[in-house]
Design a protein around this motif. Structure first.
Motif, PDB file in Angstrom:
ATOM      1  N   GLU A 153       1.786  11.428   2.630  1.00  0.00           N
ATOM      2  CA  GLU A 153       2.101  10.449   1.590  1.00  0.00           C
ATOM      3  C   GLU A 153       0.904   9.550   1.275  1.00  0.00           C
ATOM      4  O   GLU A 153       1.032   8.561   0.580  1.00  0.00           O
ATOM      5  CB  GLU A 153       3.318   9.630   2.000  1.00  0.00           C
ATOM      6  CG  GLU A 153       4.538  10.496   2.237  1.00  0.00           C
ATOM      7  CD  GLU A 153       5.836   9.723   2.325  1.00  0.00           C
ATOM      8  OE1 GLU A 153       5.923   8.632   1.712  1.00  0.00           O
ATOM      9  OE2 GLU A 153       6.764  10.209   2.990  1.00  0.00           O
ATOM     10  N   GLN A 154      -0.246   9.912   1.805  1.00  0.00           N
ATOM     11  CA  GLN A 154      -1.531   9.261   1.533  1.00  0.00           C
ATOM     12  C   GLN A 154      -1.607   7.823   2.055  1.00  0.00           C
ATOM     13  O   GLN A 154      -2.342   7.012   1.492  1.00  0.00           O
ATOM     14  CB  GLN A 154      -1.844   9.285   0.031  1.00  0.00           C
ATOM     15  CG  GLN A 154      -2.066  10.687  -0.531  1.00  0.00           C
ATOM     16  CD  GLN A 154      -2.411  10.660  -2.000  1.00  0.00           C
ATOM     17  OE1 GLN A 154      -1.542  10.672  -2.869  1.00  0.00           O
ATOM     18  NE2 GLN A 154      -3.705  10.586  -2.290  1.00  0.00           N
ATOM     19  N   TRP A 155      -0.922   7.547   3.133  1.00  0.00           N
ATOM     20  CA  TRP A 155      -1.067   6.237   3.788  1.00  0.00           C
ATOM     21  C   TRP A 155      -2.183   6.355   4.826  1.00  0.00           C
ATOM     22  O   TRP A 155      -1.952   6.409   6.028  1.00  0.00           O
ATOM     23  CB  TRP A 155       0.253   5.785   4.395  1.00  0.00           C
ATOM     24  CG  TRP A 155       1.385   5.684   3.408  1.00  0.00           C
ATOM     25  CD1 TRP A 155       2.633   6.204   3.533  1.00  0.00           C
ATOM     26  CD2 TRP A 155       1.375   4.996   2.144  1.00  0.00           C
ATOM     27  NE1 TRP A 155       3.402   5.903   2.436  1.00  0.00           N
ATOM     28  CE2 TRP A 155       2.655   5.164   1.559  1.00  0.00           C
ATOM     29  CE3 TRP A 155       0.406   4.269   1.435  1.00  0.00           C
ATOM     30  CZ2 TRP A 155       2.991   4.625   0.318  1.00  0.00           C
ATOM     31  CZ3 TRP A 155       0.740   3.737   0.197  1.00  0.00           C
ATOM     32  CH2 TRP A 155       2.014   3.909  -0.344  1.00  0.00           C
ATOM     33  N   VAL A 156      -3.398   6.383   4.314  1.00  0.00           N
ATOM     34  CA  VAL A 156      -4.558   6.737   5.145  1.00  0.00           C
ATOM     35  C   VAL A 156      -4.992   5.610   6.070  1.00  0.00           C
ATOM     36  O   VAL A 156      -5.580   5.857   7.129  1.00  0.00           O
ATOM     37  CB  VAL A 156      -5.747   7.167   4.263  1.00  0.00           C
ATOM     38  CG1 VAL A 156      -5.400   8.406   3.450  1.00  0.00           C
ATOM     39  CG2 VAL A 156      -6.194   6.027   3.341  1.00  0.00           C
ATOM     40  N   GLY A 157      -4.737   4.357   5.694  1.00  0.00           N
ATOM     41  CA  GLY A 157      -5.172   3.239   6.525  1.00  0.00           C
ATOM     42  C   GLY A 157      -4.388   3.150   7.814  1.00  0.00           C
ATOM     43  O   GLY A 157      -4.965   3.012   8.907  1.00  0.00           O
ATOM     44  N   ILE A 158      -3.065   3.215   7.719  1.00  0.00           N
ATOM     45  CA  ILE A 158      -2.222   3.160   8.920  1.00  0.00           C
ATOM     46  C   ILE A 158      -2.535   4.337   9.823  1.00  0.00           C
ATOM     47  O   ILE A 158      -2.656   4.187  11.051  1.00  0.00           O
ATOM     48  CB  ILE A 158      -0.728   3.147   8.534  1.00  0.00           C
ATOM     49  CG1 ILE A 158      -0.401   1.929   7.664  1.00  0.00           C
ATOM     50  CG2 ILE A 158       0.145   3.147   9.790  1.00  0.00           C
ATOM     51  CD1 ILE A 158       1.001   1.951   7.083  1.00  0.00           C
ATOM     52  N   HIS A 159      -2.682   5.521   9.228  1.00  0.00           N
ATOM     53  CA  HIS A 159      -2.966   6.709  10.034  1.00  0.00           C
ATOM     54  C   HIS A 159      -4.302   6.578  10.748  1.00  0.00           C
ATOM     55  O   HIS A 159      -4.424   6.872  11.943  1.00  0.00           O
ATOM     56  CB  HIS A 159      -2.956   7.948   9.147  1.00  0.00           C
ATOM     57  CG  HIS A 159      -3.215   9.214   9.898  1.00  0.00           C
ATOM     58  ND1 HIS A 159      -4.484   9.704  10.130  1.00  0.00           N
ATOM     59  CD2 HIS A 159      -2.363  10.089  10.502  1.00  0.00           C
ATOM     60  CE1 HIS A 159      -4.401  10.813  10.827  1.00  0.00           C
ATOM     61  NE2 HIS A 159      -3.127  11.079  11.067  1.00  0.00           N
ATOM     62  N   ALA A 160      -5.341   6.138  10.041  1.00  0.00           N
ATOM     63  CA  ALA A 160      -6.670   6.051  10.645  1.00  0.00           C
ATOM     64  C   ALA A 160      -6.685   5.075  11.813  1.00  0.00           C
ATOM     65  O   ALA A 160      -7.214   5.381  12.889  1.00  0.00           O
ATOM     66  CB  ALA A 160      -7.695   5.630   9.590  1.00  0.00           C
ATOM     67  N   VAL A 161      -6.095   3.904  11.617  1.00  0.00           N
ATOM     68  CA  VAL A 161      -6.117   2.881  12.672  1.00  0.00           C
ATOM     69  C   VAL A 161      -5.326   3.342  13.892  1.00  0.00           C
ATOM     70  O   VAL A 161      -5.724   3.084  15.035  1.00  0.00           O
ATOM     71  CB  VAL A 161      -5.561   1.550  12.135  1.00  0.00           C
ATOM     72  CG1 VAL A 161      -5.377   0.539  13.270  1.00  0.00           C
ATOM     73  CG2 VAL A 161      -6.495   0.983  11.067  1.00  0.00           C
ATOM     74  N   GLY A 162      -4.220   4.054  13.665  1.00  0.00           N
ATOM     75  CA  GLY A 162      -3.340   4.404  14.778  1.00  0.00           C
ATOM     76  C   GLY A 162      -3.578   5.753  15.406  1.00  0.00           C
ATOM     77  O   GLY A 162      -2.968   6.063  16.433  1.00  0.00           O
ATOM     78  N   ARG A 163      -4.483   6.554  14.853  1.00  0.00           N
ATOM     79  CA  ARG A 163      -4.598   7.925  15.344  1.00  0.00           C
ATOM     80  C   ARG A 163      -5.253   8.011  16.717  1.00  0.00           C
ATOM     81  O   ARG A 163      -5.146   9.037  17.398  1.00  0.00           O
ATOM     82  CB  ARG A 163      -5.355   8.782  14.335  1.00  0.00           C
ATOM     83  CG  ARG A 163      -6.844   8.574  14.311  1.00  0.00           C
ATOM     84  CD  ARG A 163      -7.515   9.371  13.210  1.00  0.00           C
ATOM     85  NE  ARG A 163      -8.959   9.380  13.372  1.00  0.00           N
ATOM     86  CZ  ARG A 163      -9.817   9.416  12.367  1.00  0.00           C
ATOM     87  NH1 ARG A 163      -9.372   9.423  11.116  1.00  0.00           N
ATOM     88  NH2 ARG A 163     -11.109   9.439  12.603  1.00  0.00           N
ATOM     89  N   GLY A 164      -5.930   6.957  17.167  1.00  0.00           N
ATOM     90  CA  GLY A 164      -6.558   6.980  18.477  1.00  0.00           C
ATOM     91  C   GLY A 164      -5.578   6.824  19.619  1.00  0.00           C
ATOM     92  O   GLY A 164      -5.918   7.059  20.776  1.00  0.00           O
ATOM     93  N   SER A 165      -4.337   6.442  19.321  1.00  0.00           N
ATOM     94  CA  SER A 165      -3.322   6.270  20.357  1.00  0.00           C
ATOM     95  C   SER A 165      -2.484   7.530  20.510  1.00  0.00           C
ATOM     96  O   SER A 165      -2.271   8.277  19.548  1.00  0.00           O
ATOM     97  CB  SER A 165      -2.407   5.098  19.991  1.00  0.00           C
ATOM     98  OG  SER A 165      -1.298   5.020  20.873  1.00  0.00           O
ATOM     99  N   GLU A 166      -1.984   7.754  21.720  1.00  0.00           N
ATOM    100  CA  GLU A 166      -1.043   8.858  21.939  1.00  0.00           C
ATOM    101  C   GLU A 166       0.299   8.561  21.280  1.00  0.00           C
ATOM    102  O   GLU A 166       1.088   9.484  21.052  1.00  0.00           O
ATOM    103  CB  GLU A 166      -0.841   9.090  23.441  1.00  0.00           C
ATOM    104  CG  GLU A 166      -2.091   9.577  24.162  1.00  0.00           C
ATOM    105  CD  GLU A 166      -1.846   9.779  25.641  1.00  0.00           C
ATOM    106  OE1 GLU A 166      -0.731   9.443  26.107  1.00  0.00           O
ATOM    107  OE2 GLU A 166      -2.762  10.272  26.327  1.00  0.00           O
ATOM    108  N   PRO A 168       2.181   7.509  18.047  1.00  0.00           N
ATOM    109  CA  PRO A 168       1.760   7.625  16.646  1.00  0.00           C
ATOM    110  C   PRO A 168       2.031   6.365  15.830  1.00  0.00           C
ATOM    111  O   PRO A 168       2.965   5.606  16.109  1.00  0.00           O
ATOM    112  CB  PRO A 168       2.600   8.801  16.124  1.00  0.00           C
ATOM    113  CG  PRO A 168       3.784   8.850  17.025  1.00  0.00           C
ATOM    114  CD  PRO A 168       3.287   8.425  18.379  1.00  0.00           C
ATOM    115  N   PRO A 169       1.209   6.146  14.806  1.00  0.00           N
ATOM    116  CA  PRO A 169       1.434   5.047  13.873  1.00  0.00           C
ATOM    117  C   PRO A 169       2.617   5.356  12.965  1.00  0.00           C
ATOM    118  O   PRO A 169       2.969   6.529  12.755  1.00  0.00           O
ATOM    119  CB  PRO A 169       0.131   4.981  13.083  1.00  0.00           C
ATOM    120  CG  PRO A 169      -0.374   6.393  13.103  1.00  0.00           C
ATOM    121  CD  PRO A 169       0.031   6.954  14.444  1.00  0.00           C
ATOM    122  N   VAL A 170       3.210   4.306  12.390  1.00  0.00           N
ATOM    123  CA  VAL A 170       4.346   4.498  11.489  1.00  0.00           C
ATOM    124  C   VAL A 170       4.308   3.452  10.381  1.00  0.00           C
ATOM    125  O   VAL A 170       3.711   2.378  10.519  1.00  0.00           O
ATOM    126  CB  VAL A 170       5.711   4.393  12.218  1.00  0.00           C
ATOM    127  CG1 VAL A 170       5.798   5.354  13.381  1.00  0.00           C
ATOM    128  CG2 VAL A 170       5.982   2.972  12.676  1.00  0.00           C
TER     129      VAL A 170
END
Length: 425
Positions: A153-166, A168-170
């Motif tokens: 859904e192109q929510w790239v900011g939340i995904h980028a910031v949270g992808r380093g954690s096991e 997941p971002p939401v």
């Protein structure tokens, strides 16, 4: 059972043997002697003094306790640890309002003070949604977009910031609609929900990281504000967007020099992974704009620069519209909260330049450089629909690292009442 101490207000000076004390005791009662010019501040400080002396249960008594005076006492009396009890006074309407405020404040305080291990992004979103569902019933619907689905859904900011954690971002998308299917959205709320902020590769020092469980204070604040407004009979459609992630270091974490291409076409160079809040809020503000809401409010523990500018007793507010700032000041004053407007001009959008993208997410200097809070607001402005009225609240007063004269350590919930009042307007 602990015996309650009666607490009364008086305009009379303390007896000479009490010296300059503004709290005196007579048997099982304490008297707060008003008269230093800022009565609400004095009452809140007196409440802290009583708690520091081991008082855990109080009855507010007498005719002088109006709504704001009682709330000021409560703000000084409550602590992160349980074991305190506060009994209100006044007519049924006053007591009901205070109970509604306390219910919302307890919810926000519980989230903000929770350990980061016990509050991953998914749980933050779920608890917020379920609490509002319990309050709003069938008028509340929601969905949670998790992990890789954010990219779809192109929510790239939340995904980028949270992808380093096991974990997941939401993004939480919640709709409170008591009016019917086709009702227009009146207000959209956006909250920063960073459940723990290590700083990422722009790693914080230990002393700066210790209390970063509070970095989801914006999400807790807007959720509690909506819940309070619902309790008080809100009869308009409101959408809520919580941008939830853990900002951690790992082989999958986003890096300095990365470029994010947002849904609205804006490209952002990451020059500081500790300026992550604005990256997730950019998604939330775009979602809020797409809702068609004519008024958008976001809240975030966004910058240390705001704390340096206004201290820990005010929240900093920003808007390109002076009428919005005036409304926020009026609503804050009505509920005895404090806000202070900081500058926001069109050129603030360009104060974080990049040689590789439309903008950077900060300036590559310590603390983001001069005017950091305004520059952050200028960054966010890029993601707000031009036709919408917009208020950005930088929650400088949301959390206390240690106990002081006004607040116990932990969440203050300062800002919840102001946003609830704005929703009702």
């Amino acid at each position: 059972m602990t015996q309650a101490m009666s607490v009364l207000l008086t305009q009379e000076a303390a007896a000479p043997q009490w010296g300059k004390a503004d709290v005196t005791f007579d048997g099982g009662a304490a008297r707060i002697h008003l008269g230093n010019g800022d009565e609400l501040r004095q009452i809140q400080m007196a409440a802290r003094k009583l708690r520091n002396q081991g008082v855990t249960t109080v009855n507010l008594e007498g005719q002088d306790w109006d709504l704001n005076r009682q709330w000021a006492f409560a703000q000084g009396f409550v602590t992160a640890k349980p074991g305190w009890q506060l009994n209100w006074t006044g007519d049924a309407a006053t007591v009901a309002t205070l109970e509604q405020r306390m219910e919302a404040a307890r919810f926000a305080r519980g989230l903000i003070n929770e350990t980061p291990e016990n509050l991953p992004p998914q749980k933050l979103a779920t608890q917020a949604a379920n609490w509002l569902k319990n309050l709003g019933g069938d008028a509340v619907s929601f969905r949670i977009i998790e992990g890789e689905a954010l990219l779809e859904e192109q929510w790239v900011g939340i995904h980028a910031v949270g992808r380093g954690s096991e974990r997941p971002p939401v993004m939480l998308e919640l709709d409170y609609n008591p009016l019917g299917t086709d009702a227009p959205v009146s207000v959209a709320l956006v909250g920063k929900g960073i459940t723990f902020d290590s700083g990422g590769y722009s790693l914080k020092a230990s002393e700066g990281m210790l209390n970063m469980k509070c970095d989801m204070g914006g999400a807790a604040t807007v959720t509690a504000a909506l819940g309070l407004a619902i309790r008080q009979g809100l009869n308009k459609r409101v959408k809520l967007f919580l941008c939830c992630a853990e900002n951690l270091v790992s082989g999958r974490a986003f890096k300095l020099g990365d470029i994010l291409s947002y849904k609205n076409g804006v490209t952002v160079e990451v020059v500081n992974t500790d300026a992550e809040g604005r990256l997730v809020l950019a998604d939330g503000l775009q979602a809020a704009s797409a809702s068609g809401a004519p008024f958008i409010i976001d809240a975030a523990t966004l910058t240390g620069a705001a704390v340096m500018a206004v201290g820990g007793n005010y929240n900093a507010i920003f808007s390109p519209d002076e009428a919005v700032l005036d409304l926020a000041r009026t609503k804050a004053k009505a509920v005895a909260e404090k806000v202070w407007a900081l500058p926001l001009e069109p050129w603030h959008k360009d104060m974080c330049p990049s040689a590789y993208a439309d903008t950077a997410n900060s300036r590559p200097v310590k603390g983001g450089g001069a005017g950091g809070a305004s520059n952050a607001a200028g960054f966010l402005w890029r993601f707000v629909a031009p036709e919408a009225k917009w208020l950005h609240v930088d929650l400088a007063a949301a959390f206390e690292d240690s106990a002081g004269a006004l607040w116990a350590a932990g969440a203050t919930t300062h800002g919840v009442l102001t946003i609830a009042e704005l929703l009702k307007d």
